[in-house]
Design a protein around this motif. Structure first.
Motif, PDB file in Angstrom:
ATOM      1  N   ALA A 137       0.832  -1.207   0.000  1.00 32.68           N
ATOM      2  CA  ALA A 137       0.000   0.000   0.000  1.00 32.68           C
ATOM      3  C   ALA A 137       0.866   1.257   0.000  1.00 32.68           C
ATOM      4  N   TYR A 138       1.932   1.229   0.781  1.00 36.35           N
ATOM      5  CA  TYR A 138       2.838   2.376   0.855  1.00 36.35           C
ATOM      6  C   TYR A 138       3.514   2.632  -0.493  1.00 36.35           C
ATOM      7  N   LEU A 139       4.066   1.580  -1.097  1.00 39.60           N
ATOM      8  CA  LEU A 139       4.759   1.742  -2.377  1.00 39.60           C
ATOM      9  C   LEU A 139       3.791   2.179  -3.479  1.00 39.60           C
ATOM     10  N   THR A 140       2.571   1.674  -3.434  1.00 45.57           N
ATOM     11  CA  THR A 140       1.556   2.088  -4.416  1.00 45.57           C
ATOM     12  C   THR A 140       1.284   3.579  -4.318  1.00 45.57           C
ATOM     13  N   GLU A 141       1.189   4.087  -3.096  1.00 38.09           N
ATOM     14  CA  GLU A 141       0.941   5.512  -2.902  1.00 38.09           C
ATOM     15  C   GLU A 141       2.152   6.341  -3.307  1.00 38.09           C
ATOM     16  N   GLU A 142       3.351   5.868  -2.987  1.00 38.59           N
ATOM     17  CA  GLU A 142       4.562   6.585  -3.404  1.00 38.59           C
ATOM     18  C   GLU A 142       4.657   6.634  -4.932  1.00 38.59           C
ATOM     19  N   GLN A 143       4.237   5.573  -5.581  1.00 36.33           N
ATOM     20  CA  GLN A 143       4.232   5.555  -7.049  1.00 36.33           C
ATOM     21  C   GLN A 143       3.223   6.565  -7.585  1.00 36.33           C
ATOM     22  N   ARG A 144       2.061   6.638  -6.962  1.00 37.01           N
ATOM     23  CA  ARG A 144       1.048   7.613  -7.381  1.00 37.01           C
ATOM     24  C   ARG A 144       1.563   9.031  -7.233  1.00 37.01           C
ATOM     25  N   LEU A 145       2.391   9.248  -6.203  1.00 37.33           N
ATOM     26  CA  LEU A 145       2.940  10.585  -5.956  1.00 37.33           C
ATOM     27  C   LEU A 145       4.162  10.885  -6.829  1.00 37.33           C
ATOM     28  N   GLY A 146       4.602   9.904  -7.602  1.00 34.23           N
ATOM     29  CA  GLY A 146       5.734  10.117  -8.492  1.00 34.23           C
ATOM     30  C   GLY A 146       7.086   9.919  -7.849  1.00 34.23           C
ATOM     31  N   ARG A 147       7.112   9.355  -6.652  1.00 34.15           N
ATOM     32  CA  ARG A 147       8.396   9.156  -5.958  1.00 34.15           C
ATOM     33  C   ARG A 147       8.954   7.754  -6.158  1.00 34.15           C
ATOM     34  N   LEU A 148       8.186   6.877  -6.784  1.00 30.72           N
ATOM     35  CA  LEU A 148       8.621   5.529  -7.114  1.00 30.72           C
ATOM     36  C   LEU A 148       8.427   5.343  -8.610  1.00 30.72           C
ATOM     37  N   ALA A 149       9.404   4.757  -9.276  1.00 31.65           N
ATOM     38  CA  ALA A 149       9.366   4.613 -10.731  1.00 31.65           C
ATOM     39  C   ALA A 149       8.076   3.948 -11.191  1.00 31.65           C
ATOM     40  N   ALA A 150       7.531   4.444 -12.304  1.00 32.38           N
ATOM     41  CA  ALA A 150       6.247   3.947 -12.810  1.00 32.38           C
ATOM     42  C   ALA A 150       6.325   2.482 -13.238  1.00 32.38           C
ATOM     43  N   ALA A 151       7.511   2.025 -13.634  1.00 33.82           N
ATOM     44  CA  ALA A 151       7.652   0.643 -14.100  1.00 33.82           C
ATOM     45  C   ALA A 151       7.645  -0.373 -12.964  1.00 33.82           C
ATOM     46  N   VAL A 152       7.795   0.084 -11.746  1.00 36.90           N
ATOM     47  CA  VAL A 152       7.869  -0.829 -10.602  1.00 36.90           C
ATOM     48  C   VAL A 152       6.495  -1.432 -10.312  1.00 36.90           C
ATOM     49  N   GLN A 153       6.473  -2.717  -9.965  1.00 43.77           N
ATOM     50  CA  GLN A 153       5.252  -3.361  -9.491  1.00 43.77           C
ATOM     51  C   GLN A 153       5.323  -3.403  -7.961  1.00 43.77           C
ATOM     52  N   PRO A 154       4.489  -2.630  -7.270  1.00 40.79           N
ATOM     53  CA  PRO A 154       4.597  -2.520  -5.807  1.00 40.79           C
ATOM     54  C   PRO A 154       4.496  -3.848  -5.058  1.00 40.79           C
ATOM     55  N   ALA A 155       3.591  -4.730  -5.464  1.00 38.15           N
ATOM     56  CA  ALA A 155       3.402  -5.977  -4.711  1.00 38.15           C
ATOM     57  C   ALA A 155       4.643  -6.879  -4.756  1.00 38.15           C
ATOM     58  N   PRO A 156       5.242  -7.142  -5.944  1.00 38.81           N
ATOM     59  CA  PRO A 156       6.464  -7.958  -5.947  1.00 38.81           C
ATOM     60  C   PRO A 156       7.627  -7.304  -5.202  1.00 38.81           C
ATOM     61  N   LEU A 157       7.725  -5.964  -5.290  1.00 40.82           N
ATOM     62  CA  LEU A 157       8.799  -5.288  -4.564  1.00 40.82           C
ATOM     63  C   LEU A 157       8.568  -5.411  -3.062  1.00 40.82           C
ATOM     64  N   ALA A 158       7.317  -5.305  -2.632  1.00 47.04           N
ATOM     65  CA  ALA A 158       6.998  -5.491  -1.213  1.00 47.04           C
ATOM     66  C   ALA A 158       7.355  -6.896  -0.751  1.00 47.04           C
ATOM     67  N   LEU A 159       7.076  -7.897  -1.597  1.00 52.99           N
ATOM     68  CA  LEU A 159       7.421  -9.274  -1.271  1.00 52.99           C
ATOM     69  C   LEU A 159       8.936  -9.426  -1.118  1.00 52.99           C
ATOM     70  N   ALA A 160       9.691  -8.756  -1.992  1.00 55.74           N
ATOM     71  CA  ALA A 160      11.156  -8.819  -1.904  1.00 55.74           C
ATOM     72  C   ALA A 160      11.654  -8.185  -0.613  1.00 55.74           C
ATOM     73  N   VAL A 161      11.067  -7.055  -0.222  1.00 52.25           N
ATOM     74  CA  VAL A 161      11.456  -6.389   1.025  1.00 52.25           C
ATOM     75  C   VAL A 161      11.189  -7.303   2.219  1.00 52.25           C
ATOM     76  N   VAL A 162      10.008  -7.915   2.248  1.00 55.33           N
ATOM     77  CA  VAL A 162       9.661  -8.821   3.341  1.00 55.33           C
ATOM     78  C   VAL A 162      10.569 -10.050   3.325  1.00 55.33           C
ATOM     79  N   GLY A 163      10.904 -10.525   2.118  1.00 54.56           N
ATOM     80  CA  GLY A 163      11.807 -11.672   2.012  1.00 54.56           C
ATOM     81  C   GLY A 163      13.174 -11.379   2.609  1.00 54.56           C
ATOM     82  N   VAL A 164      13.689 -10.175   2.347  1.00 53.21           N
ATOM     83  CA  VAL A 164      14.973  -9.761   2.924  1.00 53.21           C
ATOM     84  C   VAL A 164      14.875  -9.746   4.447  1.00 53.21           C
ATOM     85  N   LEU A 165      13.805  -9.150   4.955  1.00 55.48           N
ATOM     86  CA  LEU A 165      13.626  -9.051   6.402  1.00 55.48           C
ATOM     87  C   LEU A 165      13.501 -10.439   7.018  1.00 55.48           C
ATOM     88  N   HIS A 166      12.728 -11.308   6.377  1.00 53.46           N
ATOM     89  CA  HIS A 166      12.522 -12.667   6.874  1.00 53.46           C
ATOM     90  C   HIS A 166      13.845 -13.432   6.928  1.00 53.46           C
TER      91      HIS A 166
END
Length: 200
Positions: A137-166
């Protein structure tokens, strides 16, 4: 601890003790005597507050999962402020490292506890996986605000972040600096996808 001395917040005292045992010795070494010995209380005290060891571990898992979920839930509100990677790290590390490491390791070793957590808190909570929806949800909103590249898919990137943390929560040893490792990894993962805020 001397007999007859009242212990404020005994549940939290025991929860902190089980975290130390898990992080130091692993979840395979858990038993009532190890926990109460670490807490420096009589063995029977644990069973005065919980039906058995499984009930205690479920109570611990629910308590810490609720804390992780509550911290993560505030992340989307930070969209548009500060640094994206720093915001993600702050949300991931809002839970003390020992608690994060202990909860993750316990749920991997005892997956049956996840169902008990879900029964109390709902189906979208299982330790640090509760962060994934908030990060998406956070990355989706940052993308809407133009602070995250438009080509990024927020859900897979979120999964990668959680995977790193895990992964780091599972493998870090007691002498490592978990916060520093998380910040380094998440910054490297997300940094290339952030963009300058468009001029208005």
């Amino acid at each position: 601890m001397p007999r007859g001395v009242a212990i404020p917040q005994i549940r939290q005292h025991l929860f902190a003790a089980v975290e130390r045992v898990i992080v130091r010795d692993g979840p395979g070494r858990l038993n009532g005597r190890a926990i109460t010995g670490e807490a420096a209380v009589a063995t029977g005290l644990l069973y005065a507050h919980f039906a058995d060891l499984d009930d205690f571990l479920a109570g611990y898992a629910v308590d810490r999962t609720f804390s992780v979920s509550a911290h993560a839930a505030a992340l989307p509100e930070r969209a548009g402020t500060g640094d994206i990677a720093a915001n993600l790290c702050d949300a991931a590390l809002a839970t003390p490292p020992a608690a994060l490491m202990a909860l993750t390791r316990l749920l991997v070793a005892r997956p049956d506890l996840i169902a008990r957590v879900h029964a109390v808190l709902g189906d979208d909570t299982s330790g640090i996986d509760a962060i994934e929806g908030a990060v998406t949800a956070y990355l989706t909103e940052e993308q809407r605000l133009g602070r995250l590249a438009a080509a990024v898919q927020p859900a897979p990137l979120a999964l990668a972040v959680v995977g790193v943390l895990h992964r780091l929560a599972l493998t870090a040893d007691t002498g490592s600096d978990l916060p520093a490792s998380v910040r380094q990894a998440v910054t490297a993962l997300v940094g290339n996808f952030t963009t300058a805020v468009p001029r208005r």
